[in-house]
Scaffold this motif. Structure first.
Motif, PDB file in Angstrom:
ATOM      1  N   SER A 179      42.989  39.887  40.903  1.00  0.00           N
ATOM      2  CA  SER A 179      41.617  39.534  41.277  1.00  0.00           C
ATOM      3  C   SER A 179      41.359  39.637  42.778  1.00  0.00           C
ATOM      4  O   SER A 179      40.253  39.375  43.230  1.00  0.00           O
ATOM      5  CB  SER A 179      41.304  38.106  40.811  1.00  0.00           C
ATOM      6  OG  SER A 179      41.400  38.020  39.417  1.00  0.00           O
ATOM      7  N   ASN A 203      31.701  44.003  42.150  1.00  0.00           N
ATOM      8  CA  ASN A 203      31.352  44.786  40.965  1.00  0.00           C
ATOM      9  C   ASN A 203      31.048  46.208  41.442  1.00  0.00           C
ATOM     10  O   ASN A 203      31.028  46.463  42.644  1.00  0.00           O
ATOM     11  CB  ASN A 203      30.175  44.149  40.211  1.00  0.00           C
ATOM     12  CG  ASN A 203      28.926  44.035  41.052  1.00  0.00           C
ATOM     13  OD1 ASN A 203      28.402  45.029  41.533  1.00  0.00           O
ATOM     14  ND2 ASN A 203      28.440  42.812  41.233  1.00  0.00           N
ATOM     15  N   TYR A 230      28.259  35.766  36.634  1.00  0.00           N
ATOM     16  CA  TYR A 230      28.803  36.177  35.353  1.00  0.00           C
ATOM     17  C   TYR A 230      30.167  36.803  35.634  1.00  0.00           C
ATOM     18  O   TYR A 230      30.286  37.701  36.468  1.00  0.00           O
ATOM     19  CB  TYR A 230      27.876  37.185  34.670  1.00  0.00           C
ATOM     20  CG  TYR A 230      28.404  37.677  33.358  1.00  0.00           C
ATOM     21  CD1 TYR A 230      28.342  36.875  32.225  1.00  0.00           C
ATOM     22  CD2 TYR A 230      28.984  38.931  33.245  1.00  0.00           C
ATOM     23  CE1 TYR A 230      28.839  37.319  31.015  1.00  0.00           C
ATOM     24  CE2 TYR A 230      29.477  39.386  32.042  1.00  0.00           C
ATOM     25  CZ  TYR A 230      29.405  38.573  30.928  1.00  0.00           C
ATOM     26  OH  TYR A 230      29.901  39.000  29.735  1.00  0.00           O
ATOM     27  N   ILE A 231      31.183  36.306  34.971  1.00  0.00           N
ATOM     28  CA  ILE A 231      32.557  36.758  35.218  1.00  0.00           C
ATOM     29  C   ILE A 231      32.981  37.717  34.112  1.00  0.00           C
ATOM     30  O   ILE A 231      32.958  37.365  32.938  1.00  0.00           O
ATOM     31  CB  ILE A 231      33.523  35.558  35.266  1.00  0.00           C
ATOM     32  CG1 ILE A 231      33.090  34.571  36.342  1.00  0.00           C
ATOM     33  CG2 ILE A 231      34.952  36.030  35.494  1.00  0.00           C
ATOM     34  CD1 ILE A 231      33.839  33.260  36.306  1.00  0.00           C
ATOM     35  N   ARG A 257      36.048  39.679  32.527  1.00  0.00           N
ATOM     36  CA  ARG A 257      37.514  39.599  32.511  1.00  0.00           C
ATOM     37  C   ARG A 257      38.090  40.748  31.696  1.00  0.00           C
ATOM     38  O   ARG A 257      37.540  41.138  30.682  1.00  0.00           O
ATOM     39  CB  ARG A 257      37.972  38.279  31.901  1.00  0.00           C
ATOM     40  CG  ARG A 257      37.555  37.065  32.697  1.00  0.00           C
ATOM     41  CD  ARG A 257      37.987  35.790  31.975  1.00  0.00           C
ATOM     42  NE  ARG A 257      37.404  34.621  32.585  1.00  0.00           N
ATOM     43  CZ  ARG A 257      37.968  33.913  33.545  1.00  0.00           C
ATOM     44  NH1 ARG A 257      39.152  34.259  34.000  1.00  0.00           N
ATOM     45  NH2 ARG A 257      37.366  32.864  34.048  1.00  0.00           N
ATOM     46  N   VAL A 292      40.061  38.369  36.249  1.00  0.00           N
ATOM     47  CA  VAL A 292      38.698  38.636  36.708  1.00  0.00           C
ATOM     48  C   VAL A 292      38.644  40.043  37.284  1.00  0.00           C
ATOM     49  O   VAL A 292      39.399  40.382  38.189  1.00  0.00           O
ATOM     50  CB  VAL A 292      38.261  37.601  37.769  1.00  0.00           C
ATOM     51  CG1 VAL A 292      36.889  37.939  38.304  1.00  0.00           C
ATOM     52  CG2 VAL A 292      38.301  36.197  37.201  1.00  0.00           C
ATOM     53  N   GLU A 329      35.252  41.743  37.504  1.00  0.00           N
ATOM     54  CA  GLU A 329      33.924  41.911  38.087  1.00  0.00           C
ATOM     55  C   GLU A 329      33.233  40.564  38.177  1.00  0.00           C
ATOM     56  O   GLU A 329      33.430  39.695  37.323  1.00  0.00           O
ATOM     57  CB  GLU A 329      33.051  42.845  37.237  1.00  0.00           C
ATOM     58  CG  GLU A 329      33.508  44.265  37.177  1.00  0.00           C
ATOM     59  CD  GLU A 329      32.618  45.121  36.287  1.00  0.00           C
ATOM     60  OE1 GLU A 329      31.516  44.684  35.919  1.00  0.00           O
ATOM     61  OE2 GLU A 329      33.055  46.232  35.954  1.00  0.00           O
ATOM     62  N   LEU A 330      32.411  40.408  39.204  1.00  0.00           N
ATOM     63  CA  LEU A 330      31.551  39.235  39.359  1.00  0.00           C
ATOM     64  C   LEU A 330      30.122  39.721  39.567  1.00  0.00           C
ATOM     65  O   LEU A 330      29.874  40.558  40.435  1.00  0.00           O
ATOM     66  CB  LEU A 330      31.992  38.399  40.567  1.00  0.00           C
ATOM     67  CG  LEU A 330      33.356  37.738  40.475  1.00  0.00           C
ATOM     68  CD1 LEU A 330      33.746  37.143  41.833  1.00  0.00           C
ATOM     69  CD2 LEU A 330      33.344  36.648  39.425  1.00  0.00           C
TER      70      LEU A 330
END
Length: 134
Positions: free
Chosen positions: A84, A93, A118-119, A121, A126, A128-129
């Motif tokens: 991550s 992202n 919004y996470i 996985r 993780v 992307e955020l």
């Protein structure tokens, strides 16, 4: 007055409507001294408010953000190989750098009181955020 009593009152006696003050009170709001309604969206139209939020969010977003690993002998070392790490340090992202993401979330936290993401996985890590509107 809570929202349930407002609903009950309006259904039982529709001829006696609530005043604006009672409705605002039921919804957890209040009138300002000037009588002007100020919300998060209307406040952002004020140049001084927008500038303050921008300065705060850019400053916090520009602070270094690293992931560290605890060492058995005590202390820590940077864990740049963590799955991550790149999400928090480089790209949150495919459309945003990590700094832009942190700036958006911090801006939401300053103006709305909370910042949400919004996470995404992959295999439990993780990857992307994505910022969400608070």
């Amino acid at each position: 007055m809570n929202i349930l009593s407002w609903f009950k009152r309006s259904v039982e006696n529709p001829a006696q409507p609530l005043t604006n003050v009672e409705l605002l009170s039921a919804l957890g709001g209040a009138l300002s001294n000037t009588g002007v309604s100020v919300t998060e969206k209307t406040a952002l139209r004020n140049v001084a408010v927008f500038a303050c939020i921008r300065i705060l969010s850019e400053t916090v977003a520009s602070l270094p953000l690293f992931i560290y690993r605890r060492l058995d002998a005590g202390g820590r070392e940077r864990a740049s190989g963590h799955p991550s790490y790149s999400v928090l340090h480089d790209m949150a992202n495919p459309e945003m750098t990590a700094m832009t993401f942190r700036e958006v979330v911090q801006g939401h936290a300053v103006s709305w009181g909370n910042g949400y993401a919004y996470i995404v996985r992959t295999n439990g890590w993780v990857t992307e955020l994505w910022p969400l509107m608070p």
